[in-house]
Scaffold this motif. Sequence first.
Motif, mmCIF file in Angstrom:
data_model
loop_
_atom_site.group_PDB
_atom_site.id
_atom_site.type_symbol
_atom_site.label_atom_id
_atom_site.label_comp_id
_atom_site.label_asym_id
_atom_site.label_seq_id
_atom_site.Cartn_x
_atom_site.Cartn_y
_atom_site.Cartn_z
ATOM 1 N N LEU A 180 84.318 19.647 -20.359
ATOM 2 C CA LEU A 180 85.421 19.337 -21.291
ATOM 3 C C LEU A 180 86.012 17.957 -21.038
ATOM 4 O O LEU A 180 86.453 17.278 -21.970
ATOM 5 C CB LEU A 180 86.511 20.412 -21.190
ATOM 6 N N GLN A 181 86.014 17.534 -19.790
ATOM 7 C CA GLN A 181 86.532 16.190 -19.498
ATOM 8 C C GLN A 181 85.594 15.111 -20.044
ATOM 9 O O GLN A 181 86.053 14.073 -20.538
ATOM 10 C CB GLN A 181 86.742 15.993 -17.993
ATOM 11 N N ILE A 182 84.295 15.371 -19.969
ATOM 12 C CA ILE A 182 83.330 14.402 -20.519
ATOM 13 C C ILE A 182 83.500 14.341 -22.034
ATOM 14 O O ILE A 182 83.498 13.267 -22.639
ATOM 15 C CB ILE A 182 81.877 14.807 -20.200
ATOM 16 N N ILE A 183 83.660 15.501 -22.643
ATOM 17 C CA ILE A 183 83.821 15.553 -24.096
ATOM 18 C C ILE A 183 85.111 14.848 -24.504
ATOM 19 O O ILE A 183 85.149 14.110 -25.495
ATOM 20 C CB ILE A 183 83.804 17.024 -24.570
ATOM 21 N N ARG A 184 86.161 15.070 -23.732
ATOM 22 C CA ARG A 184 87.413 14.363 -23.996
ATOM 23 C C ARG A 184 87.196 12.858 -23.990
ATOM 24 O O ARG A 184 87.612 12.148 -24.900
ATOM 25 C CB ARG A 184 88.443 14.745 -22.914
ATOM 26 N N LYS A 185 86.508 12.370 -22.956
ATOM 27 C CA LYS A 185 86.280 10.936 -22.858
ATOM 28 C C LYS A 185 85.427 10.438 -24.028
ATOM 29 O O LYS A 185 85.759 9.432 -24.661
ATOM 30 C CB LYS A 185 85.607 10.605 -21.517
ATOM 31 N N HIS A 186 84.361 11.174 -24.306
ATOM 32 C CA HIS A 186 83.475 10.781 -25.412
ATOM 33 C C HIS A 186 84.257 10.610 -26.715
ATOM 34 O O HIS A 186 84.152 9.599 -27.400
ATOM 35 C CB HIS A 186 82.387 11.845 -25.588
ATOM 36 N N ARG A 187 85.069 11.596 -27.027
ATOM 37 C CA ARG A 187 85.763 11.584 -28.321
ATOM 38 C C ARG A 187 86.899 10.575 -28.373
ATOM 39 O O ARG A 187 87.149 9.964 -29.420
ATOM 40 C CB ARG A 187 86.239 12.997 -28.654
ATOM 41 N N ILE A 194 89.761 16.788 -29.842
ATOM 42 C CA ILE A 194 89.790 16.083 -28.559
ATOM 43 C C ILE A 194 90.574 16.915 -27.551
ATOM 44 O O ILE A 194 91.762 17.150 -27.743
ATOM 45 C CB ILE A 194 90.452 14.703 -28.716
ATOM 46 N N PRO A 195 89.921 17.381 -26.479
ATOM 47 C CA PRO A 195 90.648 18.143 -25.454
ATOM 48 C C PRO A 195 91.748 17.271 -24.830
ATOM 49 O O PRO A 195 91.575 16.064 -24.700
ATOM 50 C CB PRO A 195 89.566 18.430 -24.407
ATOM 51 N N ASP A 196 92.883 17.890 -24.471
ATOM 52 C CA ASP A 196 93.937 17.113 -23.817
ATOM 53 C C ASP A 196 93.596 16.919 -22.337
ATOM 54 O O ASP A 196 92.553 17.364 -21.887
ATOM 55 C CB ASP A 196 95.312 17.746 -24.023
ATOM 56 N N SER A 197 94.497 16.248 -21.603
ATOM 57 C CA SER A 197 94.134 15.868 -20.236
ATOM 58 C C SER A 197 93.936 17.073 -19.318
ATOM 59 O O SER A 197 93.355 16.953 -18.246
ATOM 60 C CB SER A 197 95.164 14.906 -19.647
ATOM 61 N N THR A 198 94.396 18.256 -19.737
ATOM 62 C CA THR A 198 94.143 19.455 -18.931
ATOM 63 C C THR A 198 92.922 20.221 -19.424
ATOM 64 O O THR A 198 92.567 21.261 -18.884
ATOM 65 C CB THR A 198 95.349 20.405 -18.945
ATOM 66 N N GLY A 199 92.273 19.700 -20.487
ATOM 67 C CA GLY A 199 91.074 20.356 -20.999
ATOM 68 C C GLY A 199 91.335 21.321 -22.141
ATOM 69 O O GLY A 199 90.419 21.982 -22.632
ATOM 70 N N LYS A 200 92.606 21.414 -22.552
ATOM 71 C CA LYS A 200 92.936 22.324 -23.636
ATOM 72 C C LYS A 200 92.550 21.716 -24.991
ATOM 73 O O LYS A 200 92.776 20.538 -25.224
ATOM 74 C CB LYS A 200 94.445 22.623 -23.616
ATOM 75 N N VAL A 201 91.941 22.520 -25.877
ATOM 76 C CA VAL A 201 91.622 22.034 -27.218
ATOM 77 C C VAL A 201 92.463 22.754 -28.265
ATOM 78 O O VAL A 201 92.588 23.966 -28.243
ATOM 79 C CB VAL A 201 90.137 22.229 -27.584
ATOM 80 N N THR A 202 93.060 21.964 -29.160
ATOM 81 C CA THR A 202 93.816 22.543 -30.269
ATOM 82 C C THR A 202 92.831 22.879 -31.380
ATOM 83 O O THR A 202 92.161 21.987 -31.894
ATOM 84 C CB THR A 202 94.842 21.526 -30.793
ATOM 85 N N LEU A 203 92.723 24.144 -31.718
ATOM 86 C CA LEU A 203 91.805 24.550 -32.777
ATOM 87 C C LEU A 203 92.250 23.984 -34.121
ATOM 88 O O LEU A 203 93.417 24.100 -34.490
ATOM 89 C CB LEU A 203 91.714 26.077 -32.847
#
Lengths: 220, 220
Positions: free
Chosen positions: B72-79, B131-140
Amino acid sequence: MKYSSSKENYLKAIFHLQEEDGIVTTNELAAALQTRAASVTDMLKKLKTQKLLLYEKYKGFKLTLEGRKVALQIIRKHRLWEFFLVTKLNFGWDEVHEIAEELEHISSKKLIDRMDEFLGFPKTDPHGDPIPDSTGKVTLVKQVDLLNLPLNTVAEVSGIGDQSPEMLDLLNHKNIQLGSKLEIRKKFSFDNSIEIKIKNHPAITVSENVAKKIFAKYDE
Amino acid sequence: MKYSSSKENYLKAIFHLQEEDGIVTTNELAAALQTRAASVTDMLKKLKTQKLLLYEKYKGFKLTLEGRKVALQIIRKHRLWEFFLVTKLNFGWDEVHEIAEELEHISSKKLIDRMDEFLGFPKTDPHGDPIPDSTGKVTLVKQVDLLNLPLNTVAEVSGIGDQSPEMLDLLNHKNIQLGSKLEIRKKFSFDNSIEIKIKNHPAITVSENVAKKIFAKYDE
DNA sequence: ATATTTTTTTAGATTTGTCTAAATTTTATT
DNA sequence: AATAAAATTTAGACAAATCTAAAAAAATAT
Ligand SMILES: [Mn+2]
Ligand SMILES: [Mn+2]
Ligand SMILES: [Mn+2]
Ligand SMILES: [Mn+2]
Protein backbone atom coordinates in the motif's frame (compact mmCIF):
# COMPACT_ATOMS: atom_id res chain seq x y z
CA MET A 1 21.81 4.78 -23.25
CA LYS A 2 20.73 3.77 -19.75
CA TYR A 3 23.28 3.01 -17.04
CA SER A 4 22.90 1.38 -13.63
CA SER A 5 22.69 3.58 -10.53
CA SER A 6 26.04 2.22 -9.48
CA LYS A 7 27.73 3.19 -12.75
CA GLU A 8 26.13 6.63 -12.55
CA ASN A 9 27.48 7.11 -9.04
CA TYR A 10 30.96 6.18 -10.23
CA LEU A 11 30.82 8.58 -13.18
CA LYS A 12 29.64 11.41 -10.96
CA ALA A 13 32.31 10.76 -8.32
CA ILE A 14 35.06 10.60 -10.95
CA PHE A 15 33.82 13.86 -12.45
CA HIS A 16 33.87 15.66 -9.10
CA LEU A 17 37.33 14.36 -8.12
CA GLN A 18 38.64 15.20 -11.58
CA GLU A 19 37.37 18.77 -11.14
CA GLU A 20 39.24 19.39 -7.91
CA ASP A 21 42.34 17.22 -8.26
CA GLY A 22 42.88 17.07 -11.97
CA ILE A 23 43.95 13.46 -11.58
CA VAL A 24 41.98 10.77 -9.72
CA THR A 25 43.36 7.66 -8.07
CA THR A 26 41.77 4.29 -7.38
CA ASN A 27 42.05 4.77 -3.62
CA GLU A 28 40.56 8.25 -3.69
CA LEU A 29 37.61 6.97 -5.66
CA ALA A 30 37.14 4.04 -3.31
CA ALA A 31 37.07 6.45 -0.36
CA ALA A 32 34.61 8.79 -2.07
CA LEU A 33 32.24 5.94 -2.85
CA GLN A 34 32.76 4.15 0.46
CA THR A 35 33.82 0.97 -1.23
CA ARG A 36 37.03 -1.03 -1.72
CA ALA A 37 39.85 -0.42 -4.19
CA ALA A 38 39.26 -3.85 -5.73
CA SER A 39 35.65 -2.99 -6.44
CA VAL A 40 36.76 0.23 -8.08
CA THR A 41 39.16 -1.57 -10.39
CA ASP A 42 36.35 -3.95 -11.38
CA MET A 43 34.11 -1.06 -12.28
CA LEU A 44 36.82 0.89 -14.11
CA LYS A 45 37.13 -2.02 -16.52
CA LYS A 46 33.40 -2.03 -17.15
CA LEU A 47 33.31 1.72 -17.73
CA LYS A 48 36.18 1.37 -20.17
CA THR A 49 34.35 -1.32 -22.13
CA GLN A 50 31.42 1.04 -22.41
CA LYS A 51 33.72 3.82 -23.64
CA LEU A 52 32.84 6.07 -20.72
CA LEU A 53 36.38 6.03 -19.36
CA LEU A 54 39.94 6.09 -20.69
CA TYR A 55 41.81 3.57 -18.57
CA GLU A 56 45.10 1.69 -18.79
CA LYS A 57 45.91 -0.43 -15.79
CA TYR A 58 48.40 1.09 -13.37
CA LYS A 59 48.44 4.21 -15.58
CA GLY A 60 45.39 6.03 -14.23
CA PHE A 61 42.05 6.98 -15.78
CA LYS A 62 39.81 9.84 -16.85
CA LEU A 63 36.34 10.29 -18.27
CA THR A 64 35.78 10.26 -22.01
CA LEU A 65 33.65 13.00 -23.51
CA GLU A 66 30.68 10.66 -23.32
CA GLY A 67 31.43 9.78 -19.68
CA ARG A 68 31.64 13.48 -18.85
CA LYS A 69 28.33 14.11 -20.60
CA VAL A 70 26.60 11.39 -18.60
CA ALA A 71 28.12 12.68 -15.34
CA LEU A 72 26.86 16.19 -16.04
CA GLN A 73 23.34 14.92 -16.64
CA ILE A 74 23.35 13.13 -13.28
CA ILE A 75 24.64 16.28 -11.59
CA ARG A 76 21.93 18.30 -13.31
CA LYS A 77 19.28 15.95 -11.98
CA HIS A 78 20.78 15.88 -8.50
CA ARG A 79 20.83 19.68 -8.19
CA LEU A 80 17.43 20.27 -9.73
CA TRP A 81 15.86 17.78 -7.35
CA GLU A 82 17.61 19.47 -4.42
CA PHE A 83 16.25 22.81 -5.55
CA PHE A 84 12.77 21.33 -5.82
CA LEU A 85 12.92 19.79 -2.36
CA VAL A 86 14.01 23.04 -0.73
CA THR A 87 11.84 25.52 -2.62
CA LYS A 88 8.65 23.50 -3.13
CA LEU A 89 8.58 20.95 -0.33
CA ASN A 90 10.21 23.10 2.36
CA PHE A 91 13.05 20.78 3.15
CA GLY A 92 16.10 22.21 4.90
CA TRP A 93 19.07 22.58 2.59
CA ASP A 94 21.02 20.24 4.85
CA GLU A 95 18.59 17.30 4.49
CA VAL A 96 18.14 17.11 0.72
CA HIS A 97 21.41 15.55 -0.40
CA GLU A 98 20.57 11.99 0.57
CA ILE A 99 17.17 12.06 -1.12
CA ALA A 100 18.63 13.63 -4.27
CA GLU A 101 21.21 10.85 -4.28
CA GLU A 102 18.31 8.51 -5.09
CA LEU A 103 16.25 10.82 -7.27
CA GLU A 104 19.17 11.60 -9.58
CA HIS A 105 18.87 8.08 -11.00
CA ILE A 106 15.31 8.46 -12.30
CA SER A 107 15.83 8.07 -16.01
CA SER A 108 13.20 10.19 -17.77
CA LYS A 109 14.81 13.13 -19.55
CA LYS A 110 11.41 14.62 -20.19
CA LEU A 111 10.70 14.56 -16.47
CA ILE A 112 13.79 16.53 -15.57
CA ASP A 113 13.32 19.06 -18.35
CA ARG A 114 9.72 19.65 -17.25
CA MET A 115 10.93 19.98 -13.68
CA ASP A 116 13.54 22.54 -14.76
CA GLU A 117 10.80 24.57 -16.41
CA PHE A 118 8.46 24.17 -13.42
CA LEU A 119 11.20 25.53 -11.15
CA GLY A 120 11.89 28.51 -13.43
CA PHE A 121 15.25 27.29 -14.77
CA PRO A 122 17.26 27.89 -11.59
CA LYS A 123 21.00 28.53 -12.08
CA THR A 124 22.28 27.20 -8.75
CA ASP A 125 21.18 24.55 -6.28
CA PRO A 126 20.50 25.21 -2.57
CA HIS A 127 24.21 24.78 -1.81
CA GLY A 128 25.18 27.37 -4.38
CA ASP A 129 26.49 24.85 -6.89
CA PRO A 130 25.69 25.55 -10.55
CA ILE A 131 22.99 23.52 -12.32
CA PRO A 132 23.98 22.34 -15.82
CA ASP A 133 21.35 23.10 -18.47
CA SER A 134 19.67 20.38 -20.54
CA THR A 135 22.64 20.28 -22.92
CA GLY A 136 25.12 19.95 -20.06
CA LYS A 137 26.38 23.52 -20.17
CA VAL A 138 27.17 25.16 -16.80
CA THR A 139 27.01 28.90 -16.25
CA LEU A 140 29.99 29.87 -14.13
CA VAL A 141 28.95 31.83 -11.06
CA LYS A 142 31.39 34.61 -10.10
CA GLN A 143 31.95 34.49 -6.36
CA VAL A 144 34.67 35.08 -3.75
CA ASP A 145 35.13 33.36 -0.41
CA LEU A 146 34.66 35.44 2.73
CA LEU A 147 38.41 35.78 3.31
CA ASN A 148 38.60 37.75 0.08
CA LEU A 149 35.49 39.82 0.57
CA PRO A 150 36.35 43.51 1.22
CA LEU A 151 35.45 45.02 4.62
CA ASN A 152 32.04 46.62 5.10
CA THR A 153 30.71 45.49 1.75
CA VAL A 154 27.27 43.92 1.67
CA ALA A 155 27.33 40.59 -0.16
CA GLU A 156 24.94 37.69 -0.70
CA VAL A 157 25.86 34.15 0.26
CA SER A 158 25.81 32.16 -2.99
CA GLY A 159 27.63 28.94 -2.22
CA ILE A 160 29.23 26.70 0.36
CA GLY A 161 32.40 24.81 -0.43
CA ASP A 162 31.89 22.03 2.07
CA GLN A 163 28.62 20.17 2.41
CA SER A 164 29.53 17.92 5.30
CA PRO A 165 26.82 17.59 7.96
CA GLU A 166 29.23 19.22 10.43
CA MET A 167 29.59 22.32 8.27
CA LEU A 168 25.89 22.53 7.56
CA ASP A 169 25.16 22.22 11.25
CA LEU A 170 27.54 25.07 12.03
CA LEU A 171 26.01 27.29 9.35
CA ASN A 172 22.53 26.57 10.64
CA HIS A 173 23.48 27.56 14.16
CA LYS A 174 25.13 30.75 12.97
CA ASN A 175 22.11 31.64 10.82
CA ILE A 176 24.10 31.63 7.64
CA GLN A 177 22.14 30.43 4.67
CA LEU A 178 22.03 30.72 0.92
CA GLY A 179 20.87 34.22 0.05
CA SER A 180 21.88 35.69 3.42
CA LYS A 181 22.99 39.32 3.12
CA LEU A 182 26.11 39.94 5.16
CA GLU A 183 29.22 42.06 5.47
CA ILE A 184 32.64 41.67 7.09
CA ARG A 185 33.10 44.02 10.07
CA LYS A 186 36.60 43.06 11.11
CA LYS A 187 39.39 40.74 10.09
CA PHE A 188 41.57 39.45 12.94
CA SER A 189 45.04 38.97 11.56
CA PHE A 190 46.04 36.99 14.66
CA ASP A 191 44.22 33.87 13.45
CA ASN A 192 42.54 35.13 10.27
CA SER A 193 39.12 34.78 11.84
CA ILE A 194 36.53 37.35 10.78
CA GLU A 195 33.60 39.13 12.38
CA ILE A 196 30.46 39.03 10.29
CA LYS A 197 27.24 41.01 10.52
CA ILE A 198 24.29 39.23 8.99
CA LYS A 199 21.21 41.30 8.28
CA ASN A 200 18.78 41.09 11.24
CA HIS A 201 21.19 39.13 13.38
CA PRO A 202 23.87 40.03 15.95
CA ALA A 203 27.50 40.02 14.80
CA ILE A 204 29.30 36.68 14.93
CA THR A 205 32.81 35.41 14.45
CA VAL A 206 33.90 32.55 12.20
CA SER A 207 37.27 30.88 11.82
CA GLU A 208 39.50 31.06 8.78
CA ASN A 209 38.60 27.48 7.87
CA VAL A 210 34.91 28.28 7.86
CA ALA A 211 35.33 31.63 6.08
CA LYS A 212 37.19 30.15 3.15
CA LYS A 213 34.35 27.71 2.53
CA ILE A 214 31.64 30.36 2.28
CA PHE A 215 31.21 32.05 -1.09
CA ALA A 216 29.36 35.26 -1.79
CA LYS A 217 28.71 37.68 -4.63
CA TYR A 218 28.62 41.47 -4.34
CA ASP A 219 28.41 44.55 -6.58
CA GLU A 220 31.73 46.27 -7.15
CA MET B 1 12.69 -1.81 6.61
CA LYS B 2 13.95 -1.14 3.11
CA TYR B 3 13.22 -3.55 0.26
CA SER B 4 14.68 -3.79 -3.24
CA SER B 5 12.76 -2.34 -6.18
CA SER B 6 12.23 -5.85 -7.43
CA LYS B 7 10.67 -7.02 -4.16
CA GLU B 8 8.49 -3.92 -4.08
CA ASN B 9 7.27 -4.62 -7.59
CA TYR B 10 6.37 -8.17 -6.60
CA LEU B 11 4.48 -7.03 -3.50
CA LYS B 12 2.54 -4.46 -5.49
CA ALA B 13 1.67 -6.92 -8.24
CA ILE B 14 0.52 -9.56 -5.74
CA PHE B 15 -1.60 -6.96 -3.99
CA HIS B 16 -3.32 -5.88 -7.21
CA LEU B 17 -3.97 -9.45 -8.40
CA GLN B 18 -5.21 -10.40 -4.94
CA GLU B 19 -7.68 -7.51 -5.09
CA GLU B 20 -9.27 -8.59 -8.35
CA ASP B 21 -8.96 -12.38 -8.24
CA GLY B 22 -8.95 -13.14 -4.56
CA ILE B 23 -6.40 -15.85 -5.24
CA VAL B 24 -3.17 -15.36 -7.21
CA THR B 25 -1.23 -18.00 -9.11
CA THR B 26 2.45 -18.26 -9.95
CA ASN B 27 1.77 -18.01 -13.68
CA GLU B 28 -0.49 -14.99 -13.33
CA LEU B 29 2.16 -13.20 -11.35
CA ALA B 30 4.85 -14.12 -13.86
CA ALA B 31 2.69 -12.67 -16.65
CA ALA B 32 1.97 -9.48 -14.71
CA LEU B 33 5.67 -8.90 -14.03
CA GLN B 34 6.83 -10.04 -17.47
CA THR B 35 9.10 -12.66 -16.02
CA ARG B 36 9.23 -16.47 -15.75
CA ALA B 37 7.38 -18.76 -13.38
CA ALA B 38 10.69 -20.07 -12.03
CA SER B 39 11.79 -16.55 -11.12
CA VAL B 40 8.51 -16.01 -9.33
CA THR B 41 8.94 -19.14 -7.24
CA ASP B 42 12.44 -17.97 -6.30
CA MET B 43 11.11 -14.64 -5.13
CA LEU B 44 8.14 -16.13 -3.28
CA LYS B 45 10.57 -18.01 -1.08
CA LYS B 46 12.50 -14.83 -0.30
CA LEU B 47 9.33 -12.91 0.51
CA LYS B 48 8.26 -15.72 2.81
CA THR B 49 11.58 -15.61 4.67
CA GLN B 50 11.04 -11.92 5.21
CA LYS B 51 7.51 -12.59 6.52
CA LEU B 52 5.91 -10.52 3.78
CA LEU B 53 4.12 -13.52 2.30
CA LEU B 54 2.31 -16.63 3.49
CA TYR B 55 3.47 -19.37 1.15
CA GLU B 56 3.43 -23.18 1.09
CA LYS B 57 4.78 -24.73 -2.06
CA TYR B 58 2.14 -25.97 -4.50
CA LYS B 59 -0.51 -24.60 -2.11
CA GLY B 60 -0.61 -20.94 -3.19
CA PHE B 61 0.29 -17.72 -1.44
CA LYS B 62 -0.99 -14.42 -0.09
CA LEU B 63 0.41 -11.28 1.49
CA THR B 64 0.87 -11.06 5.23
CA LEU B 65 -0.38 -7.95 6.99
CA GLU B 66 3.14 -6.53 6.75
CA GLY B 67 3.37 -7.39 3.04
CA ARG B 68 0.05 -5.68 2.45
CA LYS B 69 1.23 -2.62 4.34
CA VAL B 70 4.36 -2.34 2.25
CA ALA B 71 2.38 -2.80 -0.99
CA LEU B 72 0.00 0.00 0.00
CA GLN B 73 2.88 2.38 0.62
CA ILE B 74 4.30 1.67 -2.84
CA ILE B 75 0.87 2.24 -4.36
CA ARG B 76 0.53 5.47 -2.42
CA LYS B 77 3.84 6.68 -3.79
CA HIS B 78 3.02 5.58 -7.33
CA ARG B 79 -0.29 7.42 -7.38
CA LEU B 80 0.94 10.59 -5.69
CA TRP B 81 3.80 10.84 -8.17
CA GLU B 82 1.34 10.36 -11.04
CA PHE B 83 -0.82 13.13 -9.65
CA PHE B 84 2.21 15.38 -9.35
CA LEU B 85 3.34 14.70 -12.90
CA VAL B 86 -0.09 15.48 -14.35
CA THR B 87 -1.07 18.47 -12.23
CA LYS B 88 2.29 20.19 -11.74
CA LEU B 89 4.43 19.16 -14.69
CA ASN B 90 1.64 18.99 -17.30
CA PHE B 91 2.20 15.42 -18.34
CA GLY B 92 -0.64 13.62 -20.12
CA TRP B 93 -2.35 11.07 -17.90
CA ASP B 94 -1.36 8.37 -20.38
CA GLU B 95 2.40 9.01 -20.11
CA VAL B 96 2.92 9.06 -16.35
CA HIS B 97 2.66 5.39 -15.46
CA GLU B 98 6.14 4.40 -16.62
CA ILE B 99 7.84 7.27 -14.80
CA ALA B 100 5.88 6.59 -11.61
CA GLU B 101 6.98 2.97 -11.89
CA GLU B 102 10.50 4.26 -11.13
CA LEU B 103 9.62 7.06 -8.72
CA GLU B 104 7.57 4.76 -6.47
CA HIS B 105 10.83 3.18 -5.28
CA ILE B 106 12.32 6.36 -3.82
CA SER B 107 12.52 5.47 -0.17
CA SER B 108 12.08 8.68 1.81
CA LYS B 109 8.80 8.63 3.72
CA LYS B 110 9.22 12.29 4.59
CA LEU B 111 9.49 13.11 0.90
CA ILE B 112 6.21 11.47 0.01
CA ASP B 113 4.37 12.96 2.98
CA ARG B 114 5.64 16.45 2.06
CA MET B 115 4.60 15.79 -1.53
CA ASP B 116 1.13 14.75 -0.38
CA GLU B 117 0.81 18.02 1.50
CA PHE B 118 2.20 20.04 -1.43
CA LEU B 119 -0.43 18.48 -3.70
CA GLY B 120 -3.27 19.22 -1.27
CA PHE B 121 -3.86 15.63 -0.12
CA PRO B 122 -5.50 14.39 -3.34
CA LYS B 123 -7.91 11.46 -2.95
CA THR B 124 -7.52 9.89 -6.39
CA ASP B 125 -4.76 9.67 -8.98
CA PRO B 126 -5.14 10.83 -12.61
CA HIS B 127 -6.66 7.46 -13.55
CA GLY B 128 -9.29 7.73 -10.85
CA ASP B 129 -7.65 5.20 -8.55
CA PRO B 130 -7.74 5.99 -4.83
CA ILE B 131 -4.56 7.22 -3.11
CA PRO B 132 -3.90 5.55 0.27
CA ASP B 133 -3.15 8.04 3.07
CA SER B 134 0.12 8.00 5.00
CA THR B 135 -1.18 5.23 7.27
CA GLY B 136 -2.24 3.10 4.29
CA LYS B 137 -5.94 3.79 4.60
CA VAL B 138 -7.90 4.09 1.33
CA THR B 139 -11.09 6.11 1.01
CA LEU B 140 -13.49 4.08 -1.12
CA VAL B 141 -14.76 6.06 -4.07
CA LYS B 142 -18.40 5.27 -4.97
CA GLN B 143 -18.66 4.88 -8.72
CA VAL B 144 -20.56 2.87 -11.37
CA ASP B 145 -19.37 1.81 -14.80
CA LEU B 146 -21.08 3.38 -17.80
CA LEU B 147 -23.17 0.25 -18.48
CA ASN B 148 -24.89 0.84 -15.14
CA LEU B 149 -25.27 4.58 -15.43
CA PRO B 150 -28.96 5.57 -15.89
CA LEU B 151 -29.98 7.24 -19.19
CA ASN B 152 -29.79 11.04 -19.46
CA THR B 153 -28.04 11.50 -16.15
CA VAL B 154 -25.06 13.79 -16.07
CA ALA B 155 -22.09 12.10 -14.41
CA GLU B 156 -18.39 12.82 -13.96
CA VAL B 157 -15.73 10.39 -15.14
CA SER B 158 -13.84 9.33 -12.03
CA GLY B 159 -11.90 6.27 -13.01
CA ILE B 160 -10.76 3.94 -15.79
CA GLY B 161 -10.56 0.22 -15.18
CA ASP B 162 -7.96 -0.50 -17.85
CA GLN B 163 -4.81 1.54 -18.17
CA SER B 164 -3.36 -0.19 -21.22
CA PRO B 165 -1.88 2.19 -23.81
CA GLU B 166 -4.55 0.97 -26.25
CA MET B 167 -7.37 2.00 -23.92
CA LEU B 168 -5.78 5.31 -23.07
CA ASP B 169 -5.29 6.00 -26.79
CA LEU B 170 -8.95 5.29 -27.46
CA LEU B 171 -10.07 7.53 -24.61
CA ASN B 172 -7.84 10.34 -25.83
CA HIS B 173 -9.28 10.16 -29.31
CA LYS B 174 -12.85 10.13 -28.02
CA ASN B 175 -12.12 13.10 -25.71
CA ILE B 176 -12.93 11.14 -22.58
CA GLN B 177 -10.85 12.15 -19.62
CA LEU B 178 -10.91 12.20 -15.87
CA GLY B 179 -13.43 14.81 -14.77
CA SER B 180 -15.32 14.79 -18.11
CA LYS B 181 -19.03 15.51 -17.64
CA LEU B 182 -21.13 13.14 -19.72
CA GLU B 183 -24.47 11.40 -20.03
CA ILE B 184 -25.77 8.29 -21.76
CA ARG B 185 -28.16 9.15 -24.63
CA LYS B 186 -28.99 5.65 -25.81
CA LYS B 187 -28.24 2.04 -25.01
CA PHE B 188 -28.23 -0.33 -28.01
CA SER B 189 -29.38 -3.67 -26.73
CA PHE B 190 -28.22 -5.36 -29.97
CA ASP B 191 -24.55 -5.24 -28.87
CA ASN B 192 -24.79 -3.33 -25.58
CA SER B 193 -22.93 -0.39 -27.09
CA ILE B 194 -23.93 3.03 -25.80
CA GLU B 195 -24.18 6.52 -27.20
CA ILE B 196 -22.55 9.15 -25.02
CA LYS B 197 -22.80 12.93 -25.05
CA ILE B 198 -19.79 14.63 -23.53
CA LYS B 199 -20.14 18.28 -22.62
CA ASN B 200 -18.88 20.48 -25.48
CA HIS B 201 -18.36 17.54 -27.82
CA PRO B 202 -20.52 15.75 -30.43
CA ALA B 203 -22.17 12.47 -29.40
CA ILE B 204 -20.08 9.33 -29.75
CA THR B 205 -20.59 5.60 -29.46
CA VAL B 206 -18.51 3.19 -27.41
CA SER B 207 -18.63 -0.59 -27.23
CA GLU B 208 -19.74 -2.64 -24.24
CA ASN B 209 -16.12 -3.56 -23.50
CA VAL B 210 -15.10 0.06 -23.34
CA ALA B 211 -18.18 1.19 -21.39
CA LYS B 212 -17.64 -1.30 -18.61
CA LYS B 213 -14.14 0.00 -18.04
CA ILE B 214 -15.19 3.62 -17.56
CA PHE B 215 -16.36 4.62 -14.09
CA ALA B 216 -18.28 7.74 -13.15
CA LYS B 217 -20.00 9.28 -10.16
CA TYR B 218 -23.30 11.15 -10.21
CA ASP B 219 -25.82 12.63 -7.79
CA GLU B 220 -28.86 10.48 -7.20
C1' DA C 1 70.54 0.33 -6.75
C1' DT C 2 68.18 -2.27 -3.32
C1' DA C 3 64.83 -2.76 -0.14
C1' DT C 4 60.53 -1.32 1.80
C1' DT C 5 56.06 0.59 1.56
C1' DT C 6 52.04 1.89 -0.89
C1' DT C 7 48.97 1.41 -4.62
C1' DT C 8 46.69 -1.22 -7.81
C1' DT C 9 45.20 -5.36 -9.83
C1' DT C 10 43.86 -10.29 -9.95
C1' DA C 11 41.86 -14.59 -8.18
C1' DG C 12 38.25 -16.52 -6.23
C1' DA C 13 33.78 -15.98 -3.33
C1' DT C 14 29.28 -14.16 -2.28
C1' DT C 15 24.59 -12.02 -2.88
C1' DT C 16 20.61 -10.76 -5.61
C1' DG C 17 17.79 -11.48 -9.28
C1' DT C 18 17.19 -13.67 -13.30
C1' DC C 19 17.09 -17.61 -16.83
C1' DT C 20 16.43 -22.62 -19.23
C1' DA C 21 15.60 -27.28 -18.82
C1' DA C 22 14.20 -30.96 -16.15
C1' DA C 23 11.57 -32.91 -12.33
C1' DT C 24 7.60 -32.97 -9.49
C1' DT C 25 2.96 -32.11 -8.14
C1' DT C 26 -1.69 -30.95 -9.15
C1' DT C 27 -5.63 -30.82 -12.16
C1' DA C 28 -8.28 -32.37 -15.98
C1' DT C 29 -9.63 -35.96 -19.30
C1' DT C 30 -10.56 -40.23 -20.94
C1' DA D 1 -8.38 -45.11 -11.82
C1' DA D 2 -5.06 -44.42 -15.20
C1' DT D 3 -3.28 -41.16 -18.31
C1' DA D 4 -2.43 -36.73 -20.24
C1' DA D 5 -1.88 -31.89 -19.64
C1' DA D 6 -0.89 -27.89 -17.04
C1' DA D 7 1.16 -25.60 -13.22
C1' DT D 8 4.79 -25.28 -10.12
C1' DT D 9 9.16 -26.13 -8.25
C1' DT D 10 14.09 -27.50 -8.36
C1' DA D 11 18.71 -27.83 -10.33
C1' DG D 12 22.13 -25.58 -12.24
C1' DA D 13 23.86 -21.52 -14.71
C1' DC D 14 24.76 -16.55 -15.49
C1' DA D 15 25.38 -11.34 -15.03
C1' DA D 16 26.12 -7.41 -11.95
C1' DA D 17 28.17 -5.58 -8.07
C1' DT D 18 30.47 -6.32 -4.28
C1' DC D 19 34.07 -8.44 -0.98
C1' DT D 20 38.79 -10.55 1.11
C1' DA D 21 43.25 -12.15 0.46
C1' DA D 22 47.09 -12.58 -2.41
C1' DA D 23 49.99 -11.06 -6.23
C1' DA D 24 52.05 -7.58 -9.04
C1' DA D 25 53.56 -3.02 -10.13
C1' DA D 26 54.91 1.59 -8.89
C1' DA D 27 56.64 4.88 -5.69
C1' DT D 28 59.60 5.92 -1.81
C1' DA D 29 63.38 5.47 1.30
C1' DT D 30 67.69 3.76 2.58
MN1 LIG E 1 23.25 8.48 -6.38
MN1 LIG F 1 23.94 20.28 -3.81
MN1 LIG G 1 8.08 -0.10 -10.02
MN1 LIG H 1 -2.54 5.33 -11.83
